[in-house]
Design a protein around this motif. Structure first.
Motif, short mmCIF file in Angstrom:
data_model
loop_
_atom_site.label_atom_id
_atom_site.label_comp_id
_atom_site.label_asym_id
_atom_site.label_seq_id
_atom_site.Cartn_x
_atom_site.Cartn_y
_atom_site.Cartn_z
N UNK A 192 0.80 -1.22 0.00
CA UNK A 192 0.00 0.00 0.00
C UNK A 192 0.83 1.26 0.00
N UNK A 193 2.07 1.15 0.49
CA UNK A 193 2.96 2.31 0.50
C UNK A 193 3.70 2.48 -0.83
N UNK A 194 3.50 1.53 -1.75
CA UNK A 194 4.16 1.59 -3.05
C UNK A 194 5.45 0.80 -3.14
N UNK A 195 5.79 0.08 -2.09
CA UNK A 195 7.04 -0.69 -2.08
C UNK A 195 6.91 -1.94 -2.93
N UNK A 196 8.02 -2.37 -3.50
CA UNK A 196 8.09 -3.67 -4.17
C UNK A 196 8.51 -4.69 -3.12
N UNK A 197 7.74 -5.77 -2.99
CA UNK A 197 7.96 -6.74 -1.93
C UNK A 197 8.26 -8.11 -2.51
N UNK A 198 9.28 -8.76 -1.94
CA UNK A 198 9.56 -10.15 -2.25
C UNK A 198 9.29 -10.93 -0.97
N UNK A 199 8.20 -11.67 -0.96
CA UNK A 199 7.79 -12.41 0.23
C UNK A 199 8.43 -13.79 0.22
N UNK A 225 -0.88 -15.20 0.09
CA UNK A 225 0.09 -14.16 -0.28
C UNK A 225 0.04 -13.89 -1.78
N UNK A 226 -0.04 -14.96 -2.56
CA UNK A 226 -0.08 -14.78 -4.01
C UNK A 226 -1.30 -13.98 -4.45
N UNK A 227 -2.41 -14.16 -3.74
CA UNK A 227 -3.63 -13.42 -4.09
C UNK A 227 -3.47 -11.92 -3.87
N UNK A 228 -2.58 -11.54 -2.94
CA UNK A 228 -2.34 -10.11 -2.68
C UNK A 228 -1.66 -9.43 -3.86
N UNK A 229 -0.90 -10.23 -4.64
CA UNK A 229 -0.13 -9.65 -5.73
C UNK A 229 -0.88 -9.49 -7.03
N UNK A 230 -2.11 -9.95 -7.08
CA UNK A 230 -2.88 -9.84 -8.32
C UNK A 230 -3.16 -8.38 -8.66
N UNK A 231 -3.02 -8.04 -9.93
CA UNK A 231 -3.30 -6.69 -10.44
C UNK A 231 -2.38 -5.63 -9.85
N UNK A 232 -1.19 -6.04 -9.39
CA UNK A 232 -0.25 -5.06 -8.85
C UNK A 232 0.97 -4.88 -9.75
N UNK A 233 0.91 -5.45 -10.94
CA UNK A 233 1.99 -5.22 -11.90
C UNK A 233 3.35 -5.68 -11.45
N UNK A 234 3.43 -6.81 -10.76
CA UNK A 234 4.73 -7.35 -10.35
C UNK A 234 5.29 -6.73 -9.09
N UNK A 235 4.48 -6.00 -8.33
CA UNK A 235 4.95 -5.38 -7.10
C UNK A 235 5.19 -6.40 -5.99
N UNK A 236 4.57 -7.58 -6.14
CA UNK A 236 4.75 -8.62 -5.14
C UNK A 236 5.19 -9.91 -5.82
N UNK A 237 6.25 -10.51 -5.27
CA UNK A 237 6.71 -11.82 -5.73
C UNK A 237 6.77 -12.73 -4.52
N UNK A 238 6.20 -13.91 -4.64
CA UNK A 238 6.15 -14.85 -3.52
C UNK A 238 7.04 -16.04 -3.83
N UNK A 239 7.91 -16.38 -2.90
CA UNK A 239 8.85 -17.49 -3.08
C UNK A 239 8.76 -18.43 -1.88
#
Length: 394
Positions: free
Chosen positions: A114-121, A132-146
């Motif tokens: 929400x703050x605009x950060x790119x997150x690698x979980x 966690x993966x559902x949080x990254x939907x429609x965020x243009x790659x702002x979230x990557x889950x590993x």
């Protein structure tokens, strides 16, 4: 000045001579009996665990990973998560990706996004990965889950590793993260909660990796933002004014890093994940009464000099461990067993009297002591080992 970068050279050859049953250690490191018998086991060893070739990045493994045997804490209050994000945003470069370690239900993850950060979980429990993966939907790659356990990167044991245990080389190669030189800083920053049962061993591993420029520190001066117990935090910050808490790890931490306590929270601010698949409040009284501290560890740009380098850091480790084994003894007595160089002359050079005790030495004093012995021209043999430092990293 030593400037470690990606792809450090192979470990320099060591020269070891015996003298009266002891090993004579020259300036580029430490020879141990284990090294002779079992091969090089130092931090810059060429021996690395290998990832199974048939295991896909981020995919499940056939090996059962028993992550629930450890108590794991999670932030589940959105308000608290937003407060922590505000603190972190005010303490560094907002454009840096954030590696979030074991985010669990993803409350802090949401606040970071929400703050605009790119997150690698990096999540070690499969239960949370779909959420966690559902949080990254429609965020243009702002979230990557590993599927990965950050605190078990680059295990010391030899052989094959499978996710969530991984090598940093495989992890960052797949994430497309490239190393920066030590002088330029960090390609990412980390936030996480240290595992309770292995808190002390995890800290030892972190500082081993830092001083040897291995694991995540091959990629630059990585900033860590970690929740640790208040007691452990006090030990990291201890000095001769708090002798009951002062120890070798205190010295290693303060020499290597700038340390900031960003926040302090009661244990009740966190929740734990239990074996029945539910989040519930921690009920153990001894844990409820503890506070957790969010500390920021930023490696010093000038940590490595001509005398302290990733090649001889283990001599510095050994010196500290040897000294703190008898913390109330006179330093001069330890020096006689650590170095063949004139102990009184060394004490004079660092402006300490012959009666100074180990417990009276500040971290900077130990650093100066090590540098002074390393710079000495009295003898080509700088260090003597009666005992051999055992590995403290599990």
């Amino acid at each position: 000045m030593w400037v470690p970068v990606a792809g450090l050279p192979s470990l320099l050859a060591l020269s070891a001579l015996t003298r009266g049953g002891r090993f004579c250690i020259l300036r580029f490191g430490a020879a141990r009996r284990k090294d002779v018998l079992a091969g090089n086991r130092r931090g810059l060893s060429d021996i690395h665990p290998q990832l199974l070739s048939n295991v896909g990045f981020g995919k499940s493994s056939s090996r059962v990973y028993r992550c629930r045997s450890e108590i794991k804490r999670y932030i589940t209050s959105p308000r608290l998560a937003e407060t922590l994000v505000q603190i972190l945003q005010g303490k560094g470069d907002a454009s840096q990706p954030i590696l979030e370690c074991n985010p669990g239900p993803g409350i802090l993850t949401q606040a970071l996004l929400g703050s605009g950060a790119k997150v690698i979980a990096l999540e070690s429990d499969k239960t949370f990965i779909p959420q966690l993966e559902s949080l990254g939907k429609n965020l243009g790659g702002k979230l990557e889950v590993v599927y990965c356990d950050f605190f078990k990167l680059d295990p010391r044991s030899r052989g094959i590793v499978t996710p969530p245990v991984m090598t940093s080389e495989m992890l960052f190669q797949n994430l497309g993260i490239e190393a920066l030189s030590w002088s330029k800083g960090s390609p990412f920053k980390v936030i996480g909660i240290l595992p309770t049962k292995s808190e002390r061993n995890t800290l030892w591993k972190i500082f081993h990796d830092l001083y040897s420029c291995t694991s995540i520190y091959k990629y630059g001066r990585i900033e860590l933002n970690l929740f640790i117990t208040e007691k452990e935090c006090q030990k990291l910050l201890a000095n001769p004014r708090t002798p009951n808490l002062y120890q070798a790890l205190s010295v290693l931490c303060q020499i290597a890093c700038g340390i900031k306590v960003l926040n302090k929270l009661p244990w009740s601010s966190f929740e734990t994940y239990t074996t029945n698949g539910q989040l519930e409040k921690q009920k153990h009284r001894e844990l409820v009464e503890q506070n957790m501290c969010l500390i920021q560890l930023t490696p010093h740009r000038d940590l490595f000099t001509g005398n302290l380098t990733p090649f001889n850091y283990d001599v510095f480790f050994h010196m500290l461990r040897q000294c703190f084994m008898k913390r109330n003894a006179k330093l001069v007595d330890h020096l006689h067993s650590l170095s063949p160089i004139d102990a009184l002359h060394i004490l004079k050079q660092i402006k300490k009297n012959k009666n100074v005790k180990v417990i009276d030495m500040y971290p900077q004093d130990f650093h100066r002591l090590f540098e002074t012995i390393e710079c000495s021209k009295e003898d080509t043999c700088k260090w003597l080992y009666d005992d051999f430092m055992e590995d403290v990293i599990l």
